[in-house]
Design a protein around this motif. Structure first.
Motif, short mmCIF file in Angstrom:
data_model
loop_
_atom_site.label_atom_id
_atom_site.label_comp_id
_atom_site.label_asym_id
_atom_site.label_seq_id
_atom_site.Cartn_x
_atom_site.Cartn_y
_atom_site.Cartn_z
N TRP A 105 0.75 -1.08 0.00
CA TRP A 105 -0.29 0.24 0.51
C TRP A 105 1.15 1.57 0.15
O TRP A 105 1.79 1.52 0.93
CB TRP A 105 -0.60 -0.04 1.19
N ILE A 106 0.55 2.36 -1.15
CA ILE A 106 1.21 3.03 -1.49
C ILE A 106 0.77 4.48 -0.31
O ILE A 106 -0.92 4.57 -0.46
CB ILE A 106 1.12 3.80 -2.37
N PRO A 108 -6.73 10.97 -14.27
CA PRO A 108 -6.05 11.21 -12.65
C PRO A 108 -7.11 11.22 -11.69
O PRO A 108 -8.53 11.87 -12.34
CB PRO A 108 -5.94 13.11 -12.87
N VAL A 109 -6.47 10.10 -11.06
CA VAL A 109 -7.29 9.79 -10.06
C VAL A 109 -6.70 10.54 -8.62
O VAL A 109 -5.79 10.60 -8.32
CB VAL A 109 -7.17 7.71 -9.86
N ARG A 110 -7.51 11.24 -8.06
CA ARG A 110 -6.83 11.33 -6.67
C ARG A 110 -6.75 10.68 -5.25
O ARG A 110 -7.66 10.35 -5.20
CB ARG A 110 -7.86 13.34 -6.53
N GLY A 111 -6.25 11.14 -4.21
CA GLY A 111 -5.85 10.32 -3.18
C GLY A 111 -4.78 9.91 -2.31
O GLY A 111 -4.23 10.99 -3.15
N SER A 112 -4.74 9.50 -1.47
CA SER A 112 -3.43 9.73 -0.71
C SER A 112 -2.93 8.10 0.09
O SER A 112 -1.55 7.90 -0.09
CB SER A 112 -3.72 10.22 0.90
N ARG A 113 -3.42 7.09 -1.00
CA ARG A 113 -3.63 5.60 -0.41
C ARG A 113 -3.60 4.86 -1.36
O ARG A 113 -5.13 5.42 -2.16
CB ARG A 113 -3.45 5.39 1.07
N PHE A 114 -2.69 4.12 -1.96
CA PHE A 114 -3.10 3.10 -3.41
C PHE A 114 -2.36 1.62 -3.28
O PHE A 114 -1.28 1.51 -2.51
CB PHE A 114 -2.26 4.05 -4.90
N PRO A 115 -3.19 1.13 -3.75
CA PRO A 115 -2.62 -0.15 -4.12
C PRO A 115 -1.53 -0.62 -4.82
O PRO A 115 -1.82 -0.08 -5.87
CB PRO A 115 -3.42 -0.74 -4.11
N GLN A 161 3.42 0.33 2.32
CA GLN A 161 3.65 -1.18 3.84
C GLN A 161 3.02 -1.86 3.20
O GLN A 161 2.66 -2.08 2.42
CB GLN A 161 3.09 -0.02 4.38
N ARG A 162 3.68 -3.18 3.41
CA ARG A 162 3.26 -4.69 3.06
C ARG A 162 2.40 -4.96 3.61
O ARG A 162 1.72 -4.51 4.38
CB ARG A 162 4.77 -5.57 3.96
N GLU A 163 0.87 -5.48 2.06
CA GLU A 163 -0.02 -5.98 3.14
C GLU A 163 0.06 -6.70 3.76
O GLU A 163 1.01 -7.55 3.81
CB GLU A 163 -0.70 -6.39 1.30
#
Length: 513
Positions: free
Chosen positions: A288-289, A308-315, A339-341
């Motif tokens: 997870w970014i 474009p896709v906005r966000g703060s957390r991405f797989p 972070q490791r899934e």
């Protein structure tokens, strides 16, 4: 002559770590081949020396950055004392230049041998990695970035981050631990006699897996004996069953070959914009970014532009790439954390304005991350989708296997007994990927990019990619145009799943001589 803008000046301190890449516009003269060298080297991981492999330019620069319109003109030299070959992941060359030996067009590079490659480069954030045995686990991977004309003219700082998983154990020992054998007795065969490590399945496995439904419902991932390479029984609930995560318990996770105990800090312009080129080069780890309080815009997936896709957390599954635009504060820091899934372990880099104080980021999160999912995939839309066309050929591909015994297959068959997915030149091909296992699988097709056209039965005009994650017991459909004839590997990009048989090929047009 390279114009040194203020953003480029601020980024120059990270150039040696391949965090940034700024190149002059190409000249009209045909450039000479770039040399890439595969060699053994020593790095430090959390204060301990580690012997690893690498693919670098003679000046030590890892990987390659190409300017707009610049051809992929490379001479690869093997300085190892063993065979190797490097796959240009995300590129779409002729099959003889794909950087694999399994399909029979070429053999691996012998020690001391070199080989020339020359083809049109596909723009985007891509990468290169070994396709020989388990060498990828020894960090034989590097970025491969091909910039577009728009990116070359855009005065935006570029930061490339290669994520990897690392173990002080050797990869053969890890694989032996997963299969329940010892490193000395594990039976390893060379697929097609060309070098991809494929474990021999138990007797009749190919037939038994035909009706296999993955792990038994409710069966957790097996507990590992200390040091045998398997993860410590990491299973999580998903729906009515269990899903298995993280085959291997790693010693560290790396971002540009550094951990969060000593992370790469990239200084940026206050108030400037950064183009993050994130590459998940881990062998068996999805991340997870997390951008913390910053908001980013995903503008490309696997090198292909998206709305474009906005966000703060991405797989980010294994082998996938994301380009994310980040707006920096006038003064401050933006940690870019992976972070490791299914765990707390994490790695990353730090973006920081010139005068911002940088505080240590712990390499373990307070909370465990959940499984990487399709939440972003559902939101992605290709800016340049495939044309509207009904498929000419449809293949339903069953993803089979389990942790106990540790064996993986496609359509109930391992690579040693695979049946090619046949298409014809000019076909619109549809692959319906049905995961019958308790584990997610990042599926990669060589020589092509496909569009994600259905997720869990829901049609969509999704991203154009070369690697898609199929969740545990999930279904994903992708479509591509058969315009690059040859034999092309199609496999799970979890290295240990591929090594135990989870690989087949798409075949059409001329065969290897």
């Amino acid at each position: 002559m390279t114009l040194l803008t203020r953003r480029r000046f601020l980024a120059s301190s990270a150039a040696a770590a391949a965090a940034t890449a700024f190149r002059p516009m190409p000249s009209l003269a045909k450039p000479a081949s770039t040399r890439l060298v595969v060699e053994r080297r020593t790095i430090e991981v959390n204060g301990r020396p580690a012997s690893v492999l690498g693919v670098r330019q003679p000046n030590g620069t890892p990987g390659l950055v190409l300017d707009p319109g610049e051809a992929f003109r490379v001479r690869l030299e093997n300085r190892l004392d063993e065979q190797t070959i490097v796959h240009w992941h995300g590129q779409t060359p002729p099959p003889s230049e794909d950087g694999v030996a399994d399909t029979g067009y070429v053999s691996p590079l012998a020690p001391g041998e070199s080989r020339a490659y020359d083809f049109a480069a596909r723009p985007g954030t891509h990468w290169m990695h070994s396709h020989q045995g388990l060498q990828e686990q020894l960090l034989l991977a590097a970025p491969l970035v091909v910039r577009t004309p728009e990116e070359a003219l855009d005065d935006r700082q570029e930061v490339t981050v290669l994520l990897q998983d690392f173990s002080f154990r050797g990869p053969t020992e890890i694989l032996a631990g997963l299969t329940g054998e010892t490193a000395d007795t594990a039976t390893v065969h060379q697929g097609m006699n060309h070098g991809s490590m494929v474990m021999t399945p138990p007797p009749a496995m190919d037939h038994e897996m035909e009706g296999m439904n993955g792990s038994m419902p409710g069966m957790p991932m097996r507990h590992a004996a200390p040091g045998n390479g398997a993860s410590s029984a990491m299973s999580m609930m998903q729906g009515a069953g269990m899903m298995d995560l993280n085959d291997v318990e790693y010693d560290a996770f790396l971002a540009n070959e550094r951990t969060l105990r000593d992370p790469l800090v990239v200084r940026t312009e206050g108030g400037g914009r950064v183009r993050l080129r994130l590459i998940n080069g881990a062998t068996s780890t999805a991340f997870w970014i997390d951008l913390g309080n910053a908001v980013g815009e995903v503008v490309a997936a696997d090198g292909n532009p998206v709305t474009p896709v906005r966000g703060s957390r991405f797989p980010l599954a294994q082998a996938q790439r994301l380009d994310i635009l980040v707006q920096m504060p006038k003064q401050g820091v933006v940690p870019v954390i992976a972070q490791r899934e299914g765990g707390r372990s994490r790695t990353g880099i730090i973006l920081a304005t010139p005068d911002a104080a940088v505080r240590r980021v712990p390499d373990e999160a307070d909370d465990m991350a959940g499984p990487v999912d399709l939440s972003l995939e559902h939101r992605l839309r290709a800016l340049r989708p495939l044309s509207e066309k009904r498929p000419d050929v449809v293949h339903e591909v069953s993803l089979n296997g389990s942790m106990m015994p540790y064996a993986w297959a496609l359509d109930g068959r391992t690579w040693a007994n695979h049946q090619p997915l046949q298409v014809s030149k000019g076909d619109r091909a549809l692959l319906k990927l049905v995961n019958r296992t308790a584990m997610a699988h990042p599926m990669h097709l060589h020589g092509h990019h496909f569009q994600v056209v259905e997720l869990e039965g829901r049609p969509l005009g999704g991203a154009v990619r070369d690697t898609v994650m199929v969740p545990a017991r999930g279904t994903v459909s992708v479509a591509f145009d058969a315009v690059n004839p040859g034999r092309w590997l199609f496999h799970c990009h979890n290295l240990y799943h591929m090594a135990t048989g989870m690989m087949t090929e798409v075949a059409y047009g001329p065969r290897a001589s």
